[in-house]
Design a protein around this motif. Structure first.
Motif, PDB file in Angstrom:
ATOM      1  N   ASP A 181      39.302  14.616  27.226  1.00 39.39           N
ATOM      2  CA  ASP A 181      40.448  13.780  27.591  1.00 39.39           C
ATOM      3  C   ASP A 181      41.744  14.333  26.985  1.00 39.39           C
ATOM      4  O   ASP A 181      42.791  14.367  27.639  1.00 39.39           O
ATOM      5  CB  ASP A 181      40.237  12.348  27.108  1.00 39.39           C
ATOM      6  N   PHE A 182      41.657  14.776  25.728  1.00 39.91           N
ATOM      7  CA  PHE A 182      42.836  15.350  25.085  1.00 39.91           C
ATOM      8  C   PHE A 182      43.245  16.640  25.782  1.00 39.91           C
ATOM      9  O   PHE A 182      44.438  16.879  26.038  1.00 39.91           O
ATOM     10  CB  PHE A 182      42.539  15.600  23.603  1.00 39.91           C
ATOM     11  N   ALA A 183      42.242  17.488  26.104  1.00 40.42           N
ATOM     12  CA  ALA A 183      42.524  18.766  26.777  1.00 40.42           C
ATOM     13  C   ALA A 183      43.202  18.541  28.122  1.00 40.42           C
ATOM     14  O   ALA A 183      44.164  19.239  28.479  1.00 40.42           O
ATOM     15  CB  ALA A 183      41.230  19.552  26.950  1.00 40.42           C
ATOM     16  N   GLN A 184      42.701  17.565  28.858  1.00 42.95           N
ATOM     17  CA  GLN A 184      43.257  17.293  30.185  1.00 42.95           C
ATOM     18  C   GLN A 184      44.701  16.802  30.091  1.00 42.95           C
ATOM     19  O   GLN A 184      45.575  17.273  30.813  1.00 42.95           O
ATOM     20  CB  GLN A 184      42.391  16.259  30.901  1.00 42.95           C
ATOM     21  N   LYS A 185      44.940  15.850  29.184  1.00 38.87           N
ATOM     22  CA  LYS A 185      46.285  15.281  29.074  1.00 38.87           C
ATOM     23  C   LYS A 185      47.283  16.281  28.506  1.00 38.87           C
ATOM     24  O   LYS A 185      48.486  16.230  28.832  1.00 38.87           O
ATOM     25  CB  LYS A 185      46.244  14.033  28.191  1.00 38.87           C
ATOM     26  N   ALA A 186      46.813  17.193  27.649  1.00 39.55           N
ATOM     27  CA  ALA A 186      47.704  18.184  27.055  1.00 39.55           C
ATOM     28  C   ALA A 186      47.723  19.494  27.837  1.00 39.55           C
ATOM     29  O   ALA A 186      48.388  20.454  27.419  1.00 39.55           O
ATOM     30  CB  ALA A 186      47.279  18.462  25.621  1.00 39.55           C
ATOM     31  N   ASN A 187      46.959  19.531  28.943  1.00 39.09           N
ATOM     32  CA  ASN A 187      46.882  20.741  29.780  1.00 39.09           C
ATOM     33  C   ASN A 187      46.390  21.936  28.975  1.00 39.09           C
ATOM     34  O   ASN A 187      46.985  23.016  28.975  1.00 39.09           O
ATOM     35  CB  ASN A 187      48.257  21.037  30.404  1.00 39.09           C
ATOM     36  N   LEU A 188      45.263  21.703  28.252  1.00 38.05           N
ATOM     37  CA  LEU A 188      44.671  22.734  27.411  1.00 38.05           C
ATOM     38  C   LEU A 188      43.227  22.966  27.829  1.00 38.05           C
ATOM     39  O   LEU A 188      42.603  22.115  28.468  1.00 38.05           O
ATOM     40  CB  LEU A 188      44.703  22.303  25.942  1.00 38.05           C
ATOM     41  N   ASP A 189      42.690  24.102  27.437  1.00 34.37           N
ATOM     42  CA  ASP A 189      41.257  24.289  27.614  1.00 34.37           C
ATOM     43  C   ASP A 189      40.529  23.605  26.472  1.00 34.37           C
ATOM     44  O   ASP A 189      41.132  23.259  25.443  1.00 34.37           O
ATOM     45  CB  ASP A 189      40.910  25.784  27.672  1.00 34.37           C
ATOM     46  N   ASN A 190      39.229  23.404  26.624  1.00 33.25           N
ATOM     47  CA  ASN A 190      38.457  22.641  25.641  1.00 33.25           C
ATOM     48  C   ASN A 190      38.447  23.303  24.257  1.00 33.25           C
ATOM     49  O   ASN A 190      38.476  22.621  23.237  1.00 33.25           O
ATOM     50  CB  ASN A 190      37.027  22.447  26.126  1.00 33.25           C
ATOM     51  N   LYS A 191      38.402  24.623  24.228  1.00 39.26           N
ATOM     52  CA  LYS A 191      38.370  25.333  22.954  1.00 39.26           C
ATOM     53  C   LYS A 191      39.677  25.113  22.174  1.00 39.26           C
ATOM     54  O   LYS A 191      39.657  24.784  20.986  1.00 39.26           O
ATOM     55  CB  LYS A 191      38.148  26.829  23.170  1.00 39.26           C
ATOM     56  N   THR A 192      40.788  25.288  22.878  1.00 38.00           N
ATOM     57  CA  THR A 192      42.088  25.099  22.217  1.00 38.00           C
ATOM     58  C   THR A 192      42.255  23.653  21.764  1.00 38.00           C
ATOM     59  O   THR A 192      42.729  23.382  20.641  1.00 38.00           O
ATOM     60  CB  THR A 192      43.231  25.472  23.171  1.00 38.00           C
ATOM     61  N   THR A 194      39.907  21.616  20.952  1.00 34.71           N
ATOM     62  CA  THR A 194      39.026  21.413  19.797  1.00 34.71           C
ATOM     63  C   THR A 194      39.662  21.932  18.528  1.00 34.71           C
ATOM     64  O   THR A 194      39.630  21.258  17.479  1.00 34.71           O
ATOM     65  CB  THR A 194      37.684  22.139  20.035  1.00 34.71           C
ATOM     66  N   ASP A 195      40.226  23.124  18.598  1.00 32.15           N
ATOM     67  CA  ASP A 195      40.862  23.703  17.411  1.00 32.15           C
ATOM     68  C   ASP A 195      42.044  22.853  16.934  1.00 32.15           C
ATOM     69  O   ASP A 195      42.244  22.672  15.728  1.00 32.15           O
ATOM     70  CB  ASP A 195      41.337  25.127  17.707  1.00 32.15           C
ATOM     71  N   ILE A 196      42.819  22.323  17.877  1.00 38.52           N
ATOM     72  CA  ILE A 196      43.968  21.490  17.508  1.00 38.52           C
ATOM     73  C   ILE A 196      43.498  20.197  16.848  1.00 38.52           C
ATOM     74  O   ILE A 196      44.056  19.761  15.829  1.00 38.52           O
ATOM     75  CB  ILE A 196      44.839  21.185  18.742  1.00 38.52           C
ATOM     76  N   ILE A 197      42.467  19.573  17.401  1.00 31.94           N
ATOM     77  CA  ILE A 197      41.925  18.337  16.812  1.00 31.94           C
ATOM     78  C   ILE A 197      41.469  18.602  15.383  1.00 31.94           C
ATOM     79  O   ILE A 197      41.744  17.809  14.468  1.00 31.94           O
ATOM     80  CB  ILE A 197      40.754  17.806  17.660  1.00 31.94           C
ATOM     81  N   PHE A 198      40.781  19.725  15.186  1.00 36.38           N
ATOM     82  CA  PHE A 198      40.296  20.051  13.843  1.00 36.38           C
ATOM     83  C   PHE A 198      41.467  20.321  12.892  1.00 36.38           C
ATOM     84  O   PHE A 198      41.459  19.880  11.739  1.00 36.38           O
ATOM     85  CB  PHE A 198      39.366  21.267  13.904  1.00 36.38           C
ATOM     86  N   GLN A 199      42.484  21.032  13.373  1.00 35.86           N
ATOM     87  CA  GLN A 199      43.657  21.321  12.547  1.00 35.86           C
ATOM     88  C   GLN A 199      44.371  20.030  12.150  1.00 35.86           C
ATOM     89  O   GLN A 199      44.807  19.866  10.995  1.00 35.86           O
ATOM     90  CB  GLN A 199      44.615  22.249  13.294  1.00 35.86           C
ATOM     91  N   GLN A 200      44.492  19.119  13.110  1.00 38.25           N
ATOM     92  CA  GLN A 200      45.155  17.846  12.811  1.00 38.25           C
ATOM     93  C   GLN A 200      44.375  17.053  11.764  1.00 38.25           C
ATOM     94  O   GLN A 200      44.955  16.469  10.849  1.00 38.25           O
ATOM     95  CB  GLN A 200      45.306  17.027  14.092  1.00 38.25           C
ATOM     96  N   ALA A 201      43.060  17.025  11.931  1.00 35.17           N
ATOM     97  CA  ALA A 201      42.223  16.286  10.984  1.00 35.17           C
ATOM     98  C   ALA A 201      42.316  16.897   9.591  1.00 35.17           C
ATOM     99  O   ALA A 201      42.427  16.186   8.580  1.00 35.17           O
ATOM    100  CB  ALA A 201      40.777  16.281  11.454  1.00 35.17           C
TER     101      ALA A 201
END
Length: 252
Positions: A181-192, A194-201
């Motif tokens: 859902d995050f990838a779709q709304k941010a127009n990102l691929d799943n890998k990117t 995932t990395d952003i979610i981990f960085q934010q956390a």
């Protein structure tokens, strides 16, 4: 011309004469020339004797046929040595007993007979009170920031767990909706995504650790020998560092 008076104080002849005018308290007001008619005396508020020269802090007063100096604090503000209340003097004379012209230096000072001072006991009491105020303010600030950061704590935790699981699977296989859902709304691929979610956390965790570190700096305030000014400076720096962390979170 000089007017002569008889033994009863009446003018023998008419003429002008220099007189010195006094008020109802006998205080010298001014000099003036008056016309005295034969058979008349001086006006009730006039005398012939020249007053003493002006003197700073004193009024010149005519009493019982003589001039004298009397302390004059009229219009001055003095302060009670018992409760520090202010009083504006309206009467001639010395400063009233238990009053001083020295203004209190602060609301917590006391009169020691010569000046105002804050006793050692009072200073200790004020310092203890201020210390508790500083500590409470620091704890409240940290709690306020933390409450914002953790509003969606369970969601953050699940998103992080989903990102860690997908990373562990080498970005292969089933993908959590937190990621897709995050990838779709941010127009990102799943890998990117995932990395952003981990960085934010990870970034939030670091901010939380630093916030806790700043909050524990409150114990710096308990060091021996600190002045109120030094305590204030430490408190202000802690609050500023917390504000910086809050801003970093907002911009992150």
């Amino acid at each position: 011309m000089t007017v002569k008076f008889d033994n009863d104080g009446f003018a023998v002849e008419s003429g002008f004469i220099q007189v010195y005018v006094i008020d109802e308290q006998g205080i010298f007001s001014h000099a003036e020339e008056q016309f005295i008619s034969a058979g008349c005396g001086l006006s009730a508020n006039s005398v012939l004797t020249e007053p003493k020269p002006a003197k700073q802090g004193f009024a010149v007063q005519y009493v019982a046929g003589k001039w004298q100096y009397v302390e004059d604090h009229r219009g001055e503000t003095v302060y009670s040595t018992t409760d520090k209340t202010a009083l504006t003097i309206t009467e001639l004379g010395e400063i009233p007993e238990n009053y001083t012209a020295l203004a209190p230096i602060c609301e917590n000072c006391e009169w020691n007979g010569e000046g105002w001072q804050v006793s050692a006991e009072k200073q200790a009491e004020l310092k203890a009170k201020k210390l508790q105020q500083f500590i409470t303010a620091i704890d409240n600030k940290a709690a306020s920031i933390y409450s914002i950061w953790t509003r969606f704590e369970s969601e953050y935790r699940e998103r992080k767990d989903a990102a860690l699981a997908f990373q562990a699977a080498n970005y292969q296989g089933e993908v959590s909706r937190y990621i897709t859902d995050f990838a779709q709304k941010a127009n990102l691929d799943n890998k990117t995504a995932t990395d952003i979610i981990f960085q934010q956390a990870t970034g939030l965790e670091k901010l939380q650790v630093e916030l806790a570190n700043q909050r524990m700096r409150k114990y710096e305030l308990k060091r021996d020998g600190l002045s109120l000014e030094a305590m204030q400076a430490i408190h202000d720096d802690i609050i500023q560092q917390m504000n910086n962390l809050a801003e970093a979170y907002q911009n992150g």
